[in-house]
Scaffold this motif. Structure first.
Motif, PDB file in Angstrom:
ATOM      1  N   PHE A  84      52.198  34.552  45.055  1.00  0.00           N
ATOM      2  CA  PHE A  84      53.146  35.342  45.906  1.00  0.00           C
ATOM      3  C   PHE A  84      52.914  35.889  46.970  1.00  0.00           C
ATOM      4  O   PHE A  84      53.154  35.920  48.086  1.00  0.00           O
ATOM      5  N   ALA A  85      51.360  36.540  46.915  1.00  0.00           N
ATOM      6  CA  ALA A  85      50.775  37.442  47.845  1.00  0.00           C
ATOM      7  C   ALA A  85      50.398  36.497  48.966  1.00  0.00           C
ATOM      8  O   ALA A  85      50.236  36.958  50.236  1.00  0.00           O
ATOM      9  N   GLY A  86      50.422  35.015  48.753  1.00  0.00           N
ATOM     10  CA  GLY A  86      49.901  34.350  49.912  1.00  0.00           C
ATOM     11  C   GLY A  86      51.172  33.856  50.515  1.00  0.00           C
ATOM     12  O   GLY A  86      50.937  32.887  51.648  1.00  0.00           O
ATOM     13  N   LEU A  87      52.284  34.001  50.068  1.00  0.00           N
ATOM     14  CA  LEU A  87      53.484  33.408  50.882  1.00  0.00           C
ATOM     15  C   LEU A  87      53.748  33.819  52.303  1.00  0.00           C
ATOM     16  O   LEU A  87      54.223  32.802  53.133  1.00  0.00           O
ATOM     17  N   SER A  88      53.355  35.012  52.663  1.00  0.00           N
ATOM     18  CA  SER A  88      53.523  35.425  53.877  1.00  0.00           C
ATOM     19  C   SER A  88      52.540  36.722  54.261  1.00  0.00           C
ATOM     20  O   SER A  88      52.059  37.086  53.382  1.00  0.00           O
ATOM     21  N   ASP A  89      52.767  37.187  55.445  1.00  0.00           N
ATOM     22  CA  ASP A  89      51.828  38.469  55.717  1.00  0.00           C
ATOM     23  C   ASP A  89      52.558  39.498  55.326  1.00  0.00           C
ATOM     24  O   ASP A  89      51.789  40.565  55.330  1.00  0.00           O
ATOM     25  N   THR A  90      53.882  39.568  54.740  1.00  0.00           N
ATOM     26  CA  THR A  90      54.287  40.733  54.311  1.00  0.00           C
ATOM     27  C   THR A  90      54.362  40.627  52.636  1.00  0.00           C
ATOM     28  O   THR A  90      54.381  42.079  52.104  1.00  0.00           O
ATOM     29  N   THR A  91      54.278  39.620  52.072  1.00  0.00           N
ATOM     30  CA  THR A  91      54.201  39.734  50.721  1.00  0.00           C
ATOM     31  C   THR A  91      53.008  40.542  49.826  1.00  0.00           C
ATOM     32  O   THR A  91      53.032  40.964  48.789  1.00  0.00           O
ATOM     33  N   VAL A  92      51.793  40.428  50.404  1.00  0.00           N
ATOM     34  CA  VAL A  92      50.704  40.926  50.061  1.00  0.00           C
ATOM     35  C   VAL A  92      51.135  42.581  49.919  1.00  0.00           C
ATOM     36  O   VAL A  92      50.637  43.279  48.970  1.00  0.00           O
ATOM     37  N   LEU A 150      32.873  43.501  40.400  1.00  0.00           N
ATOM     38  CA  LEU A 150      33.838  43.751  41.468  1.00  0.00           C
ATOM     39  C   LEU A 150      34.989  44.574  41.279  1.00  0.00           C
ATOM     40  O   LEU A 150      35.416  45.035  42.145  1.00  0.00           O
ATOM     41  N   LEU A 151      35.383  44.564  39.903  1.00  0.00           N
ATOM     42  CA  LEU A 151      36.574  44.988  39.350  1.00  0.00           C
ATOM     43  C   LEU A 151      36.451  46.008  38.240  1.00  0.00           C
ATOM     44  O   LEU A 151      36.652  45.688  37.195  1.00  0.00           O
ATOM     45  N   PRO A 152      35.545  47.189  38.679  1.00  0.00           N
ATOM     46  CA  PRO A 152      35.299  47.970  37.594  1.00  0.00           C
ATOM     47  C   PRO A 152      36.444  48.574  36.560  1.00  0.00           C
ATOM     48  O   PRO A 152      36.125  49.192  35.348  1.00  0.00           O
ATOM     49  N   GLU A 153      37.624  48.650  37.164  1.00  0.00           N
ATOM     50  CA  GLU A 153      38.846  49.058  36.366  1.00  0.00           C
ATOM     51  C   GLU A 153      39.315  48.187  35.519  1.00  0.00           C
ATOM     52  O   GLU A 153      40.191  48.397  34.607  1.00  0.00           O
ATOM     53  N   ALA A 154      39.179  46.997  35.533  1.00  0.00           N
ATOM     54  CA  ALA A 154      39.840  45.991  34.838  1.00  0.00           C
ATOM     55  C   ALA A 154      39.256  45.982  33.436  1.00  0.00           C
ATOM     56  O   ALA A 154      38.101  46.074  32.946  1.00  0.00           O
ATOM     57  N   PRO A 212      44.714  35.171  40.349  1.00  0.00           N
ATOM     58  CA  PRO A 212      44.284  34.756  41.613  1.00  0.00           C
ATOM     59  C   PRO A 212      45.066  33.591  42.248  1.00  0.00           C
ATOM     60  O   PRO A 212      45.543  33.411  43.198  1.00  0.00           O
ATOM     61  N   ASN A 213      45.108  32.400  41.336  1.00  0.00           N
ATOM     62  CA  ASN A 213      45.724  31.412  41.614  1.00  0.00           C
ATOM     63  C   ASN A 213      45.863  30.728  42.970  1.00  0.00           C
ATOM     64  O   ASN A 213      46.688  30.744  43.769  1.00  0.00           O
ATOM     65  N   ASP A 229      42.858  38.745  47.172  1.00  0.00           N
ATOM     66  CA  ASP A 229      42.824  38.685  45.868  1.00  0.00           C
ATOM     67  C   ASP A 229      42.120  39.991  45.312  1.00  0.00           C
ATOM     68  O   ASP A 229      42.498  40.868  44.669  1.00  0.00           O
ATOM     69  N   LEU A 230      40.887  40.430  46.096  1.00  0.00           N
ATOM     70  CA  LEU A 230      40.239  41.581  45.804  1.00  0.00           C
ATOM     71  C   LEU A 230      40.905  43.081  46.051  1.00  0.00           C
ATOM     72  O   LEU A 230      40.976  43.868  45.235  1.00  0.00           O
ATOM     73  N   ARG A 231      41.700  42.876  46.968  1.00  0.00           N
ATOM     74  CA  ARG A 231      42.731  44.129  47.279  1.00  0.00           C
ATOM     75  C   ARG A 231      43.552  44.511  46.154  1.00  0.00           C
ATOM     76  O   ARG A 231      43.602  45.530  45.592  1.00  0.00           O
ATOM     77  N   LEU A 232      44.073  43.178  45.577  1.00  0.00           N
ATOM     78  CA  LEU A 232      45.376  43.215  44.584  1.00  0.00           C
ATOM     79  C   LEU A 232      44.637  43.479  43.264  1.00  0.00           C
ATOM     80  O   LEU A 232      45.265  44.088  42.208  1.00  0.00           O
ATOM     81  N   ALA A 233      43.458  42.679  42.898  1.00  0.00           N
ATOM     82  CA  ALA A 233      43.001  42.473  41.584  1.00  0.00           C
ATOM     83  C   ALA A 233      42.452  44.010  41.199  1.00  0.00           C
ATOM     84  O   ALA A 233      42.332  44.371  40.159  1.00  0.00           O
ATOM     85  N   ARG A 234      42.163  45.070  42.173  1.00  0.00           N
ATOM     86  CA  ARG A 234      41.701  46.106  41.831  1.00  0.00           C
ATOM     87  C   ARG A 234      42.864  47.071  41.129  1.00  0.00           C
ATOM     88  O   ARG A 234      42.370  48.087  40.594  1.00  0.00           O
ATOM     89  N   HIS A 235      44.030  46.784  41.244  1.00  0.00           N
ATOM     90  CA  HIS A 235      45.156  47.523  40.526  1.00  0.00           C
ATOM     91  C   HIS A 235      45.388  46.740  39.305  1.00  0.00           C
ATOM     92  O   HIS A 235      46.336  47.495  38.546  1.00  0.00           O
ATOM     93  N   ALA A 236      44.617  45.970  38.719  1.00  0.00           N
ATOM     94  CA  ALA A 236      44.974  44.993  37.560  1.00  0.00           C
ATOM     95  C   ALA A 236      44.328  45.581  36.516  1.00  0.00           C
ATOM     96  O   ALA A 236      43.028  45.925  36.349  1.00  0.00           O
ATOM     97  N   ASP A 237      44.752  45.677  35.320  1.00  0.00           N
ATOM     98  CA  ASP A 237      44.237  46.155  34.096  1.00  0.00           C
ATOM     99  C   ASP A 237      43.632  44.625  33.346  1.00  0.00           C
ATOM    100  O   ASP A 237      42.710  44.746  32.924  1.00  0.00           O
TER     101      ASP A 237
END
Length: 347
Positions: A147-155, A237-241, A176-177, A196-204
């Motif tokens: 989804f994040a890679g579909l366009s410049d706005t979906t991220v 890289l993802l200390p909150e995961a 990440p897919n 991926d790193l920007r978004l994965a930092r929100h992930a549990d």
């Protein structure tokens, strides 16, 4: 009736399947619905009985309504679908198509997507009222790099949704897919990793966590003896995961895969899933999403990481035994496989 437990954000495409044949010579296709994020909530609904919904956008035409009908057959709540007017020929908005060959023997599976300028790729930050979406009692939110890679706005949409989910105390997962075709001409693997790193930092929970190992997606093959180190690298890289999980696959041929999994959490360290060597594969597309569905089901049920990993591994394996992106497995079949069940005839 209470709202959905699990909500996914992603594109739902119409999949065209030539069966045992090839796209380039096909005369007939069977159609399914499918999409990396959607497949997860579809599996959670049909196999595991969880109430689920998908946030997506479809062009309001006959193809879009066909996709909706397929989603309805899968039991996934469609009330969060945004319907986009279209001009009759798809100039302003259209629905995504995905042509998929299963592969056989030395010929690998092949996907040829036709998804430019789709309605969902045009979603922008602010289009969805996420506070309302997450105020109905959702427990889990899932999205990913497709989804994040579909366009410049979906991220930005994914970022906004994940942040809102966390504000509401909803567990967030991200896969990440990486799909090279989505990033060609848009920064390639380097840009995909940045997103991926920007978004994965929100992930549990990060599913497909090995996709974040190395300096760019798909950089290197990671052997079984390197998995622990690679997951430790991602954890830094993802200390909150809370959980990092991954499937493990070797591909002797398109029809026979060695299939397993692994996960890491701070509480458990490395946990390995059941090993299914020599797994006979009919259609491998969607197996990673099947794994994610089983893992999420187990974690939602407080089954413990080892049991959740077993649910994911077994469900992903069974997803490969049927055609189409989506799971046709039952919970009884998943639990029988975990318990060491066989392929003997049941009468």
């Amino acid at each position: 009736m209470s709202g959905p437990e699990v909500i996914a954000l992603g594109e739902v495409m119409l999949r065209f399947d030539p069966g045992e044949g090839r796209i380039r010579t096909a005369r007939t296709f069977r159609v399914w619905e499918g999409g990396g994020e959607y497949n997860v909530v579809r599996g959670l609904r049909r196999c595991f009985g969880r109430r689920t919904a998908v946030v997506t956008a479809l062009a309001d035409n006959e193809v879009g309504r066909l996709v909706e009908d397929l989603v309805l057959q899968g039991g996934v709540d469609t009330s969060l679908i945004r319907w986009t007017p279209e001009d009759g020929i798809g100039r302003t908005a259209r629905n995504g198509l995905n042509f998929v060959e299963r592969g056989y023997g030395i010929r690998g599976a092949l996907g040829a997507s036709d998804r430019a300028h789709t309605a969902v790729s045009q979603l922008r930050k602010g289009d969805v009222d996420w506070d309302t979406v997450f105020s109905a009692g959702a427990r889990w939110f899932h999205t990913g790099g497709i989804f994040a890679g579909l366009s410049d706005t979906t991220v930005d949409v994914a970022d906004e949704a994940m942040a809102a989910a966390r504000r509401h105390g909803v567990t967030v997962s991200y896969d990440p897919n990486y799909r090279p075709s989505l990033w060609a001409g848009r920064g390639g693997a380097d840009r995909a990793r940045e997103v991926d790193l920007r978004l994965a930092r929100h992930a549990d929970v990060v599913v497909g966590a090995l996709g974040l190992a190395g300096s760019y997606p798909g950089q290197a093959r990671i052997g079984d003896d390197e998995v622990a180190g690679a997951l430790a690298e991602v954890a830094c890289l993802l200390p909150e995961a809370r959980v990092l999980a991954t499937t493990l696959r070797e591909v002797p041929s398109a029809g026979i895969n060695d299939w397993s999994s692994a996960a890491w959490s701070a509480e458990t360290g490395l946990v390995t899933g059941p090993r299914l060597p020599g797994l006979h594969v009919l259609d491998r597309i969607g197996s990673g999403d099947g794994f994610a569905a089983g893992l999420i089901h187990g974690l939602l049920g407080d089954a413990g990481l080892e049991r959740a990993l077993a649910y994911g591994t077994a469900h992903g394996a069974l997803t490969m035994t049927t055609p189409g992106d989506v799971s046709m497995a039952s919970l009884a079949e998943v639990e029988a496989l975990i318990a060491g069940g066989s392929a003997h005839v049941r009468r």
